[in-house]
Design a protein around this motif. Structure first.
Motif, short mmCIF file in Angstrom:
data_model
loop_
_atom_site.label_atom_id
_atom_site.label_comp_id
_atom_site.label_asym_id
_atom_site.label_seq_id
_atom_site.Cartn_x
_atom_site.Cartn_y
_atom_site.Cartn_z
N LYS A 27 22.97 -77.97 46.36
CA LYS A 27 23.74 -77.12 45.07
C LYS A 27 23.75 -78.41 44.17
N SER A 28 22.86 -77.94 42.50
CA SER A 28 23.41 -78.70 41.65
C SER A 28 24.81 -77.36 41.03
N SER A 29 25.12 -78.86 40.37
CA SER A 29 26.55 -77.83 39.33
C SER A 29 26.10 -76.28 39.32
N SER A 30 24.72 -76.07 38.06
CA SER A 30 25.02 -74.74 38.03
C SER A 30 24.19 -73.61 39.33
N GLY A 31 24.49 -74.31 40.63
CA GLY A 31 23.85 -73.48 41.67
C GLY A 31 22.91 -73.21 42.01
N LYS A 32 22.06 -74.48 41.66
CA LYS A 32 20.57 -74.54 41.65
C LYS A 32 20.13 -75.21 42.82
N PRO A 33 19.81 -74.17 43.63
CA PRO A 33 19.29 -76.03 44.87
C PRO A 33 18.45 -77.19 43.80
N LEU A 34 18.91 -77.87 44.99
CA LEU A 34 18.28 -79.70 44.58
C LEU A 34 17.24 -79.83 44.20
N VAL A 35 16.92 -78.82 45.41
CA VAL A 35 15.35 -78.58 45.73
C VAL A 35 14.51 -77.30 46.29
N ASN A 36 13.58 -77.34 46.02
CA ASN A 36 12.57 -75.75 45.94
C ASN A 36 11.66 -75.93 47.51
N GLY A 41 14.49 -80.19 35.06
CA GLY A 41 14.68 -79.17 36.26
C GLY A 41 15.15 -78.17 35.57
N SER A 42 16.31 -78.04 34.97
CA SER A 42 16.98 -76.61 34.95
C SER A 42 15.96 -74.57 34.73
N LYS A 43 14.72 -75.10 34.14
CA LYS A 43 13.72 -74.73 33.62
C LYS A 43 12.91 -74.09 34.42
N LEU A 44 12.62 -75.39 35.79
CA LEU A 44 11.42 -76.01 36.79
C LEU A 44 11.27 -76.18 38.46
N PRO A 45 10.82 -75.51 38.84
CA PRO A 45 11.01 -75.27 40.41
C PRO A 45 10.82 -77.23 40.56
N GLY A 63 -2.87 -81.97 28.68
CA GLY A 63 -1.43 -82.04 27.54
C GLY A 63 -1.25 -79.95 28.61
N LYS A 64 -1.44 -80.26 30.20
CA LYS A 64 -1.23 -78.44 30.81
C LYS A 64 0.48 -78.49 30.68
N ASP A 65 1.12 -77.35 30.80
CA ASP A 65 2.16 -77.08 31.05
C ASP A 65 2.15 -77.79 32.62
N ALA A 66 3.60 -78.03 33.00
CA ALA A 66 3.56 -78.67 34.01
C ALA A 66 4.30 -77.29 35.16
N LYS A 67 3.64 -77.22 36.49
CA LYS A 67 4.19 -76.08 36.77
C LYS A 67 5.58 -76.22 37.73
N GLY A 68 5.73 -77.10 37.59
CA GLY A 68 7.32 -78.09 38.58
C GLY A 68 6.97 -79.23 38.37
N ILE A 69 8.06 -79.61 38.85
CA ILE A 69 8.60 -80.66 38.94
C ILE A 69 8.55 -81.87 40.43
N ILE A 70 7.70 -82.80 40.45
CA ILE A 70 7.59 -83.39 41.78
C ILE A 70 8.19 -85.17 41.65
N ILE A 71 9.41 -85.20 42.50
CA ILE A 71 10.52 -86.92 42.42
C ILE A 71 9.62 -87.00 43.89
N ILE A 72 8.65 -88.64 43.67
CA ILE A 72 8.54 -89.23 44.98
C ILE A 72 9.13 -89.87 45.58
N ILE A 73 10.00 -90.44 46.98
CA ILE A 73 11.34 -91.03 47.27
C ILE A 73 10.10 -91.67 47.98
N PRO A 74 9.57 -93.35 47.55
CA PRO A 74 8.25 -93.99 47.97
C PRO A 74 8.94 -94.21 49.34
N ASP A 75 8.25 -95.00 50.27
CA ASP A 75 7.38 -96.56 51.06
C ASP A 75 8.83 -97.05 51.02
N ALA A 76 8.36 -98.26 51.19
CA ALA A 76 9.32 -99.64 51.16
C ALA A 76 9.04 -100.20 49.90
#
Length: 275
Positions: A170-179, A145-149, A36-49
């Protein structure tokens, strides 16, 4: 164009620990921090084939979540058209030269390889798939991800997508899509053209036996990285590792150590830029 090594390797037998849910219209495997730890960020995996249902990709998502305290998403960016897992068997047969019977069955194995890989490559061309990936990252940036990297981890087929995401859109909020982005043995890339626009931190893991990216291309990557001002980049070479080692290394062989080191490379890079 993908090569046979994009469809070769070892399939793990472990049981993934995450869950499935539809996120922003895509079926998604989700791995969360332990206890139940708080997430330090979000990782999105773009996988292999082999896509979001491939056990190896799900196990990697579990590892990222446990070791980095990340919330990890593994979406079905291929929307049901991932490469069939039986290709692993036929690619092994194509490479087998140990006996007369192996040579006699080789034409059939080659035909099956083309039959299985062809539709995947047509349906998942970069021009078709990248808008799907891009839209998902935009929605994550504006919502979960609005408040997470947010980080992108792309492998083989997904590697090129991760590099493009590091171009600074960047997204519509001005935040880069990825950190930050990480890619292991990316496929179908054009260097230096696709590296020159990089504006967000980018880490690359390559095996020195990768037939897709040989010494000349590695030198181009290194030289291009030197020209990028105020952008944290790195490329780490793993001796004795071939294409696909980050995902499909055989636990019974020495190359698994290289896969584990590349996994740590990614986690450390994300931790650094999520701090």
């Amino acid at each position: 164009m993908s090569c046979p090594e994009c469809f070769s390797g070892h399939k793990h037998t472990s049981d993934p620990q995450g869950r499935e849910e539809k996120i922003h219209g895509l079926d998604t495997y989700i791995a969360e921090p332990k206890d139940g730890k708080d997430a330090k960020g979000i990782i999105i995996i773009i996988p292999d084939a082999f896509g979001w249902q491939f056990v190896n990709n799900r196990i990697l998502a579990d590892h990222y979540a446990a070791a980095g305290d990340f919330l990890v998403y593994l979406p079905d960016f291929m929307e049901g058209s991932a490469a069939p897992e039986w290709l692993l068997v036929y690619v092994e047969s194509v490479a087998d030269t140990s006996s007369l019977s192996a040579w006699l069955t080789k034409p059939y194995a080659i035909a099956m390889l083309l039959y299985g890989a062809g539709p995947f490559m047509v349906r998942n061309r970069f021009g078709i798939s990248y808008p799907t990936v891009q839209t998902f990252f935009q929605k994550i940036s504006e919502n979960e991800g609005s408040k997470l990297p947010v980080g992108a981890a792309g492998f083989c087929w997904g590697g090129r997508h991760a590099i493009y995401l590091s171009h600074g859109e960047k997204s519509s909020s001005g935040k880069p899509l990825v950190n930050a982005s990480f890619t292991g043995h990316p496929s179908n890339c054009s260097f230096p053209a696709e590296l020159q626009p990089v504006k967000q931190p980018l880490s690359i893991a390559l095996g020195d036996l990768d037939i897709n990216l040989g010494p000349k291309q590695v030198k181009v990557i290194e030289d291009t990285f030197k020209t990028l001002e105020n952008v944290d980049t790195e490329i780490i070479m793993y001796p004795g590792a071939g294409h696909g080692f980050c995902i499909r290394a055989d636990p019974g062989r020495e190359v698994i150590k290289q896969a584990e080191a590349a996994e740590k490379q990614a986690i450390d890079f994300f931790k650094k830029h999520f701090a």
